[in-house]
Motif scaffolding. Structure first.
Motif, PDB file in Angstrom:
ATOM      1  N   VAL A 247       0.831  -1.207   0.000  1.00  0.00           N
ATOM      2  CA  VAL A 247       0.000   0.000   0.000  1.00  0.00           C
ATOM      3  C   VAL A 247       0.861   1.250   0.000  1.00  0.00           C
ATOM      4  O   VAL A 247       0.600   2.202  -0.756  1.00  0.00           O
ATOM      5  CB  VAL A 247      -0.961  -0.023   1.200  1.00  0.00           C
ATOM      6  N   ARG A 248       1.912   1.288   0.830  1.00  0.00           N
ATOM      7  CA  ARG A 248       2.746   2.498   0.900  1.00  0.00           C
ATOM      8  C   ARG A 248       3.428   2.791  -0.429  1.00  0.00           C
ATOM      9  O   ARG A 248       3.510   3.948  -0.850  1.00  0.00           O
ATOM     10  CB  ARG A 248       3.786   2.357   2.020  1.00  0.00           C
ATOM     11  N   ARG A 249       3.911   1.785  -1.104  1.00  0.00           N
ATOM     12  CA  ARG A 249       4.584   2.022  -2.376  1.00  0.00           C
ATOM     13  C   ARG A 249       3.589   2.492  -3.443  1.00  0.00           C
ATOM     14  O   ARG A 249       3.898   3.365  -4.257  1.00  0.00           O
ATOM     15  CB  ARG A 249       5.299   0.761  -2.834  1.00  0.00           C
ATOM     16  N   CYS A 250       2.393   1.933  -3.432  1.00  0.00           N
ATOM     17  CA  CYS A 250       1.383   2.373  -4.406  1.00  0.00           C
ATOM     18  C   CYS A 250       0.952   3.816  -4.159  1.00  0.00           C
ATOM     19  O   CYS A 250       0.622   4.546  -5.105  1.00  0.00           O
ATOM     20  CB  CYS A 250       0.160   1.461  -4.360  1.00  0.00           C
ATOM     21  N   LEU A 251       0.981   4.247  -2.894  1.00  0.00           N
ATOM     22  CA  LEU A 251       0.506   5.587  -2.534  1.00  0.00           C
ATOM     23  C   LEU A 251       1.603   6.643  -2.552  1.00  0.00           C
ATOM     24  O   LEU A 251       1.431   7.726  -1.989  1.00  0.00           O
ATOM     25  CB  LEU A 251      -0.160   5.553  -1.149  1.00  0.00           C
ATOM     26  N   ALA A 252       2.711   6.365  -3.211  1.00  0.00           N
ATOM     27  CA  ALA A 252       3.773   7.368  -3.342  1.00  0.00           C
ATOM     28  C   ALA A 252       3.254   8.584  -4.104  1.00  0.00           C
ATOM     29  O   ALA A 252       2.511   8.456  -5.076  1.00  0.00           O
ATOM     30  CB  ALA A 252       4.975   6.765  -4.057  1.00  0.00           C
ATOM     31  N   LYS A 253       3.622   9.777  -3.642  1.00  0.00           N
ATOM     32  CA  LYS A 253       3.160  11.000  -4.310  1.00  0.00           C
ATOM     33  C   LYS A 253       3.725  11.123  -5.719  1.00  0.00           C
ATOM     34  O   LYS A 253       3.053  11.594  -6.638  1.00  0.00           O
ATOM     35  CB  LYS A 253       3.568  12.232  -3.490  1.00  0.00           C
ATOM     36  N   ASP A 254       4.981  10.709  -5.895  1.00  0.00           N
ATOM     37  CA  ASP A 254       5.642  10.790  -7.198  1.00  0.00           C
ATOM     38  C   ASP A 254       5.235   9.585  -8.039  1.00  0.00           C
ATOM     39  O   ASP A 254       5.466   8.434  -7.643  1.00  0.00           O
ATOM     40  CB  ASP A 254       7.153  10.804  -7.010  1.00  0.00           C
ATOM     41  N   PRO A 255       4.622   9.787  -9.195  1.00  0.00           N
ATOM     42  CA  PRO A 255       4.204   8.640 -10.019  1.00  0.00           C
ATOM     43  C   PRO A 255       5.357   7.700 -10.357  1.00  0.00           C
ATOM     44  O   PRO A 255       5.153   6.479 -10.423  1.00  0.00           O
ATOM     45  CB  PRO A 255       3.631   9.304 -11.275  1.00  0.00           C
ATOM     46  N   ASP A 256       6.552   8.243 -10.585  1.00  0.00           N
ATOM     47  CA  ASP A 256       7.688   7.399 -10.953  1.00  0.00           C
ATOM     48  C   ASP A 256       8.155   6.525  -9.807  1.00  0.00           C
ATOM     49  O   ASP A 256       8.885   5.539 -10.028  1.00  0.00           O
ATOM     50  CB  ASP A 256       8.849   8.264 -11.452  1.00  0.00           C
ATOM     51  N   ALA A 257       7.778   6.866  -8.580  1.00  0.00           N
ATOM     52  CA  ALA A 257       8.192   6.065  -7.422  1.00  0.00           C
ATOM     53  C   ALA A 257       7.239   4.906  -7.153  1.00  0.00           C
ATOM     54  O   ALA A 257       7.542   4.049  -6.310  1.00  0.00           O
ATOM     55  CB  ALA A 257       8.287   6.958  -6.185  1.00  0.00           C
ATOM     56  N   ARG A 258       6.129   4.871  -7.823  1.00  0.00           N
ATOM     57  CA  ARG A 258       5.168   3.784  -7.608  1.00  0.00           C
ATOM     58  C   ARG A 258       5.611   2.524  -8.345  1.00  0.00           C
ATOM     59  O   ARG A 258       6.268   2.603  -9.380  1.00  0.00           O
ATOM     60  CB  ARG A 258       3.771   4.213  -8.078  1.00  0.00           C
ATOM     61  N   PRO A 259       5.228   1.361  -7.846  1.00  0.00           N
ATOM     62  CA  PRO A 259       5.631   0.115  -8.513  1.00  0.00           C
ATOM     63  C   PRO A 259       4.867  -0.075  -9.820  1.00  0.00           C
ATOM     64  O   PRO A 259       3.768   0.474 -10.015  1.00  0.00           O
ATOM     65  CB  PRO A 259       5.248  -0.957  -7.498  1.00  0.00           C
ATOM     66  N   SER A 260       5.444  -0.839 -10.712  1.00  0.00           N
ATOM     67  CA  SER A 260       4.722  -1.256 -11.910  1.00  0.00           C
ATOM     68  C   SER A 260       3.692  -2.304 -11.500  1.00  0.00           C
ATOM     69  O   SER A 260       3.717  -2.839 -10.384  1.00  0.00           O
ATOM     70  CB  SER A 260       5.680  -1.837 -12.945  1.00  0.00           C
ATOM     71  N   LEU A 261       2.795  -2.619 -12.409  1.00  0.00           N
ATOM     72  CA  LEU A 261       1.783  -3.630 -12.096  1.00  0.00           C
ATOM     73  C   LEU A 261       2.419  -5.007 -11.903  1.00  0.00           C
ATOM     74  O   LEU A 261       1.942  -5.812 -11.081  1.00  0.00           O
ATOM     75  CB  LEU A 261       0.729  -3.670 -13.198  1.00  0.00           C
ATOM     76  N   ALA A 262       3.481  -5.293 -12.636  1.00  0.00           N
ATOM     77  CA  ALA A 262       4.195  -6.556 -12.423  1.00  0.00           C
ATOM     78  C   ALA A 262       4.808  -6.592 -11.020  1.00  0.00           C
ATOM     79  O   ALA A 262       4.794  -7.640 -10.352  1.00  0.00           O
ATOM     80  CB  ALA A 262       5.281  -6.731 -13.489  1.00  0.00           C
ATOM     81  N   GLU A 263       5.320  -5.454 -10.568  1.00  0.00           N
ATOM     82  CA  GLU A 263       5.859  -5.389  -9.209  1.00  0.00           C
ATOM     83  C   GLU A 263       4.758  -5.513  -8.167  1.00  0.00           C
ATOM     84  O   GLU A 263       4.964  -6.104  -7.103  1.00  0.00           O
ATOM     85  CB  GLU A 263       6.630  -4.079  -9.016  1.00  0.00           C
TER      86      GLU A 263
END
Length: 579
Positions: A247-263
């Motif tokens: 959840v924390r990684r998906c909710l990163a403010k910076d779009p580039d910091a969010r995981p890919s769907l594979a991740e």
């Protein structure tokens, strides 16, 4: 009578949509109302009818048609596929497969937060659905608990891409943002460009909601929620440890910091303690599974009332009278001619018109029946065929007038032989029709060159315009640019012949005249296939040939999407064919 999650149709609800008999109302939202119906084979479908105020907006209609075409390509295990639609009728609608199960929002409201194992399987299913959606060039833009259905065999994501159609309408141009505030991404809340990573943020919000039973950024006025999404961290108090990293990684403010769907899928597998998630039949809590069969199983379609055959009109009664052999015969009563039209009885579709007796010796009256507007390509084909028939008739009767009985006499041109003659009337706007002056002998007309034209998403070129300036007035034009919800844009045309020349080939009037590798009607050329200098040929039914040279496209940081083109136009360029 509808039961459970189904609502009875109200007085202002239609009884059928384009032949689909409506059985119940499933719900209503910002875009329109949703009804339950059935296919001819008895499969339940959900039909979303767009609100009239959206239907009256031409830009919404254009976007809606574009998004529906893209959504029809989405065929995933965790999506509800689009199976039918009408984007051009008086009230647009689309039909998707009906999913038997509650929304995530309804399940959490009734039964509380879901267990960790269920949330992981939920997040993994939504991630797989988004992979298919993004693969079709669509960004969901409105992923939220009410757009995730919980079926017995896994989640289903619905309404993908439809929100984009409303983003550019007059209804939202005054600052209203389409989407649900509590589940928007920071970039969407701030009015910036939205891409696939925006859906990853929403996935994190959905997973947090499923586990916590509340929004991670709280409730309250929309502006307050949007402010917290943009500027404050999510409140994940009480979130199970197994879900924290996901959840924390998906909710990163910076779009580039969010995981890919594979991740995301890898994080779900890691959190579950296995190398691959296994979806058991009882992936949902027992209380949720119990209500699916009892409350969300679609009722059977109502039987169609039997059609009553029309009663033949009784003939006038005449009393016999004594007539002498030499007296004239009395007038006889007219014969009652009756014709009963065959009305098919279908278990799922109501006939649109009952059988009527046909009265003798009356001129037929036009019958107004609901019908979908034919596609532009069909219209062009029909008009072209009609013109060919007219031209052939003119040639035939012209030969009769000259005393000839042959349909192919002399050395004159064949009727309808010229492509411009055959299809030149298919477009409006004052374009020339018939044989072009500079083309009769195959000579090359003088070209007109336009440099560095920036053609934006949703705009089009009409080659008859002088000067050549992109239009934004709806309808079909000679060349247009359409971009999907993601990063995919395509250059296309309707009713014209479009061909992509080989890489490195030097285009010219002659090259375009002889090119026959046309793109299929309705398809476009994806901009990602084009490099600087790549050329396209467009040939119109009214004798225009255009050589289009791709120069550049908008950078990723641009607020709008466009392509830069050089266009060389030869008007009256299609030669007539001699007989």
């Amino acid at each position: 009578m509808p039961r459970g999650a189904f609502q009875a149709l109200a007085e202002d609800d239609p009884q059928q949509i384009a032949g689909y008999r409506l059985a119940a109302r499933l719900g209503a939202g910002g875009m329109g109302k949703v009804y339950l119906s059935h296919t001819p084979g008895g499969r339940p479908v959900a039909i979303k009818v767009i609100r009239p105020e959206f239907a009256e907006d031409p830009e919404f209609r254009r976007r809606f048609a574009q998004e529906v075409r893209a959504a029809e390509r989405v065929q995933g295990l965790y999506t509800a596929p689009v199976i039918d639609s009408d984007t051009e009728g008086p009230q647009p609608w689309l039909a998707t497969a009906y999913v038997s199960g509650p929304t995530l929002a309804a399940a959490v409201a009734e039964h509380g937060p879901l267990p960790v194992a269920t949330v992981l399987l939920l997040a993994a299913g939504v991630a797989e659905a988004l992979q298919v959606v993004h693969g079709a060039g669509i960004v969901h833009r409105d992923l939220k608990p009410s757009n995730v259905l919980l079926a017995a065999d896994g989640p289903r994501v619905i309404d993908f891409g439809i929100a984009r159609a409303a983003d550019t309408t007059a209804l939202t141009s005054s600052g209203v943002t389409v989407g649900t505030p509590a589940f928007m991404s920071p970039e969407q809340a701030a009015g910036r460009a939205v891409g696939p990573q925006s859906d990853v943020f929403a996935l994190g919000q959905v997973a947090a909601f499923a586990a916590l039973g509340r929004s991670a950024h709280g409730d309250g006025p929309s502006h307050a929620v949007l402010y917290r999404i943009v500027h404050e961290e999510a409140d994940l108090t009480g979130l199970p440890a197994e879900l924290t990293e996901l959840v924390r990684r998906c909710l990163a403010k910076d779009p580039d910091a969010r995981p890919s769907l594979a991740e995301v899928l890898a994080l779900c597998n890691a959190a579950s303690g296995t190398t691959q998630l296994r979806r058991p039949e009882d992936w949902l809590p027992g209380a949720v599974s119990t209500v699916i069969g009892g409350r969300y199983e679609a009722p059977l379609p109502a039987p169609v009332p039997p059609q009553q055959p029309p009663v033949p009109a009784a003939a006038p009664q005449y009393q016999p009278t004594a007539v002498s052999p030499s007296a004239p015969m009395p007038p006889q009563p007219p014969m009652a001619h009756q014709q009963q039209s065959a009305v098919p009885s279908h278990p799922h579709y109501a006939p649109t018109q009952a059988a009527h007796p046909v009265q003798p010796l009356q001129h037929p009256q036009p019958v107004s029946q609901p019908a979908r507007r034919p596609k532009a390509g069909v219209i062009l084909g029909c008009v072209a065929g009609a013109l060919v028939l007219v031209a052939a008739a003119v040639g035939y009767f012209g030969n009769l007038d000259s005393g000839s009985t042959s349909s192919n006499s002399g050395g004159g041109k064949k009727a309808g032989a010229s492509r411009a003659q055959a299809t030149g009337g298919a477009k409006s706007g004052g374009k020339k029709t018939g044989s072009p002056s500079g083309a009769a002998s195959g000579s090359a007309p003088e070209p007109t060159v336009y440099k560095n034209i920036n053609l934006a998403d949703g705009y089009a070129l009409e080659f008859a315009d002088r000067p050549l300036v992109p239009r934004h007035d709806g309808g079909y034009h000679d060349l247009d640019l359409e971009c999907g919800s993601g990063t995919t844009c395509s250059i296309g045309t309707v009713g014209n012949e479009l061909a992509l020349l080989d890489q490195g080939a030097k285009g010219s009037l002659g090259a375009c005249r002889h090119e026959t590798r046309y793109i299929r009607q309705g398809d476009g050329i994806t901009v990602s296939r084009l490099s600087k200098g790549r050329q396209l040929c467009v040939t119109t039914p009214d004798g225009v040939i255009a050589l289009v040279t791709f120069e550049d496209q908008s950078p990723n940081t641009s607020a709008s999407r466009y392509v830069t083109l050089d266009v060389t136009i030869w008007r009256d360029a299609v030669p007539a064919t001699d007989g």
